[in-house]
Design an enzyme around this catalytic site. Structure first.
Site, mmCIF file in Angstrom:
data_model
loop_
_atom_site.group_PDB
_atom_site.id
_atom_site.type_symbol
_atom_site.label_atom_id
_atom_site.label_comp_id
_atom_site.label_asym_id
_atom_site.label_seq_id
_atom_site.Cartn_x
_atom_site.Cartn_y
_atom_site.Cartn_z
ATOM 1 N N ARG A 98 1.093 -1.480 -0.136
ATOM 2 C CA ARG A 98 -0.203 -0.028 -0.278
ATOM 3 C C ARG A 98 0.965 0.962 -0.314
ATOM 4 O O ARG A 98 1.597 0.884 1.059
ATOM 5 C CB ARG A 98 -1.102 -0.032 1.506
ATOM 6 N N HIS A 187 -8.233 6.624 0.561
ATOM 7 C CA HIS A 187 -9.403 5.739 -0.207
ATOM 8 C C HIS A 187 -9.534 4.672 -1.272
ATOM 9 O O HIS A 187 -10.373 4.170 -1.156
ATOM 10 C CB HIS A 187 -10.942 6.235 0.951
ATOM 11 N N HIS A 215 -16.930 5.841 1.697
ATOM 12 C CA HIS A 215 -16.086 5.329 3.165
ATOM 13 C C HIS A 215 -15.877 6.074 4.788
ATOM 14 O O HIS A 215 -15.247 6.973 4.282
ATOM 15 C CB HIS A 215 -14.628 5.100 2.552
ATOM 16 N N LEU A 216 -17.030 5.321 5.337
ATOM 17 C CA LEU A 216 -17.746 6.292 6.534
ATOM 18 C C LEU A 216 -16.561 5.907 7.871
ATOM 19 O O LEU A 216 -16.971 4.719 8.056
ATOM 20 C CB LEU A 216 -18.335 6.261 6.708
ATOM 21 N N ARG A 248 -11.366 15.919 11.737
ATOM 22 C CA ARG A 248 -11.050 16.672 10.820
ATOM 23 C C ARG A 248 -11.791 18.049 10.451
ATOM 24 O O ARG A 248 -13.224 17.119 10.329
ATOM 25 C CB ARG A 248 -10.376 16.563 9.027
ATOM 26 N N ARG A 291 -19.495 6.258 18.620
ATOM 27 C CA ARG A 291 -19.292 5.369 19.994
ATOM 28 C C ARG A 291 -20.078 6.465 20.834
ATOM 29 O O ARG A 291 -20.788 6.619 21.627
ATOM 30 C CB ARG A 291 -19.380 4.414 20.181
ATOM 31 N N GLU A 391 -9.545 -3.969 1.984
ATOM 32 C CA GLU A 391 -8.712 -3.075 1.072
ATOM 33 C C GLU A 391 -6.630 -4.145 0.453
ATOM 34 O O GLU A 391 -6.494 -4.335 -0.507
ATOM 35 C CB GLU A 391 -7.671 -2.103 1.684
#
Length: 404
Positions: A98, A187, A215-216, A248, A291, A391
């Site tokens: 990667r 991502h 993509h969360l 962010r 959470r 991935e």
């Protein structure tokens, strides 16, 4: 073909060894994580995946002073007489690495040679925290597995099909030509894997599929995919833009920073830390883990409720804008930690979009999902799926395709 997938971070090496029968057929033989490299508390966690679905786990607490030592121990574990899965590293045909940033130089997975290494180094200014660590993994793997092919799979590659009107910023053109200032997106490996799976699940040929993939997670992004090619994505030149994330900001008025500098004297480094590490959900309510945000909201915390509302509203705006860009939409897919596990976020992000043909079934949407699951109602013109990302498998698949 045995393929070792390596994700080399600044202080960790995540790995999985696959046996690939074809690009669409592979199984995990072993996996693990070397973490806290360079610290006194470094560890190597290793799992052998048995044919019956069971796992044999082992761990080592030996010091890992550098990536060389970490990867050497990983290779020794893979060939360990008791817990290993190969007789020697000569059985490993390739390592798939990667690499976070390939800029405009790479739009596909690439066999590593000295020129590729040099090009990845040139892109360090665009990913100063990630590309050097990715290069460490490549360097050490080339030394320790000289017979294996090395393949770089870039997070930015999937987004290289964006047209100029999507990736350019309305800034002096010279900044693009001379400094590489443009949207790159991230991502990409996850978006590509999920898009391929979603097209298959929706019964649409991939090269004809119009999709939005979300993509969360603590970091978050969406991609608009037209006929199997990315035409837009929410992250920009850096992973700051777009959706509200754990720490962010996502999109905001950049002139706020000039204002803060004039009013408070805040420095560039302080502003960098503000927008990347102190904002997002954490900035609004003090928590970056959803959470915890949910718990606070359920307890009556108004700022936690606000943070959730802001998150869902921003998501909804991106879904709507990408639907407009695509013109026709076959399916939406949620993935990653929040996308796979937070039913409230999924429902709230697509609420009141019935007029666009997007209807989430409350019952189907309930809970967490570790397998692909359809959550849209039968009346929904657009299918909505939860598709767990993988991935590492996508890196193994792309490595296999390159070598085949």
């Amino acid at each position: 073909m045995k393929i070792l997938v390596l994700n080399s971070g600044s202080s960790s090496i995540k790995f999985k060894l696959y046996e690939m029968g074809s690009a669409e057929e592979g199984k995990v033989l072993a996996s693990g994580l070397a973490e806290r490299i360079g610290e006194a508390t470094s560890t190597l966690k290793y799992k052998r995946h048995e044919p019956n679905g069971q796992e044999t786990a082992r761990s080592w607490n030996d010091p890992l002073p550098d990536h060389d030592t970490g990867l050497k121990m990983i290779i020794e574990a893979l060939a360990d007489p008791e817990a290993g899965v190969v007789a020697s590293t000569d059985e490993i045909a390739a390592a798939g690495h990667r690499v976070v940033h390939g800029g405009e130089a790479f739009s596909a997975p690439t066999v590593v040679n000295d020129d590729v290494v040099a090009a990845i180094k040139q892109h360090i200014p665009l990913a100063p925290l990630h590309n050097p660590a990715n290069l460490d993994g490549i360097r050490v793997a080339r030394q320790l597995m000289p017979k294996a092919s090395q393949v770089a799979v870039f997070d930015t590659a999937f987004h290289q099909t964006m047209p100029p009107e999507a990736y350019m910023y309305a800034m002096p053109y010279e900044l693009y030509k001379e400094q590489g200032v443009r949207k790159y997106g991230f991502h990409g490996t996850s978006h590509k894997y999920v898009a391929r799976q979603t097209a298959r699940l929706a019964g649409v040929p991939y090269d004809q599929a119009n999709l939005i993939t979300a993509h969360l997670g603590n970091g978050a992004s969406m991609a608009a995919i037209k006929n199997g090619r990315c035409i837009d994505t929410s992250l920009g030149m850096t992973p700051l833009a777009g959706l509200i994330m754990g720490t962010r900001t996502g999109d905001f008025d950049p002139a706020i920073l000039f204002y803060l500098n004039r009013q408070t004297g805040m420095t560039l480094d302080e502003m960098d830390e503000l927008v990347n590490k102190k904002s997002g959900l954490k900035g609004i309510c003090g928590h970056n883990d959803l959470r915890d945000v949910h718990k606070e909201a359920e307890a009556g915390n108004e700022r936690a409720k606000l943070a959730l509302s802001m998150l869902a509203y921003r998501n909804k705006k991106f879904f709507g804008s990408y639907f407009a860009a695509l013109g026709r939409l076959d399916a939406i897919a949620f993935t990653a930690g929040v996308g796979e596990n937070d039913d409230w976020v999924r429902a709230a992000s697509l609420a009141d979009m019935d007029h666009l043909g997007i209807v989430v079934d409350p019952k189907r949407n309930e809970g967490r999902f570790s397998e692909p699951t359809l959550i849209s109602a039968d009346s929904s013109a657009v299918q909505v799926w939860v598709v767990p990302t993988d991935e590492e498998y996508e890196i193994a698949r792309e490595t296999f395709e390159v070598l085949s």
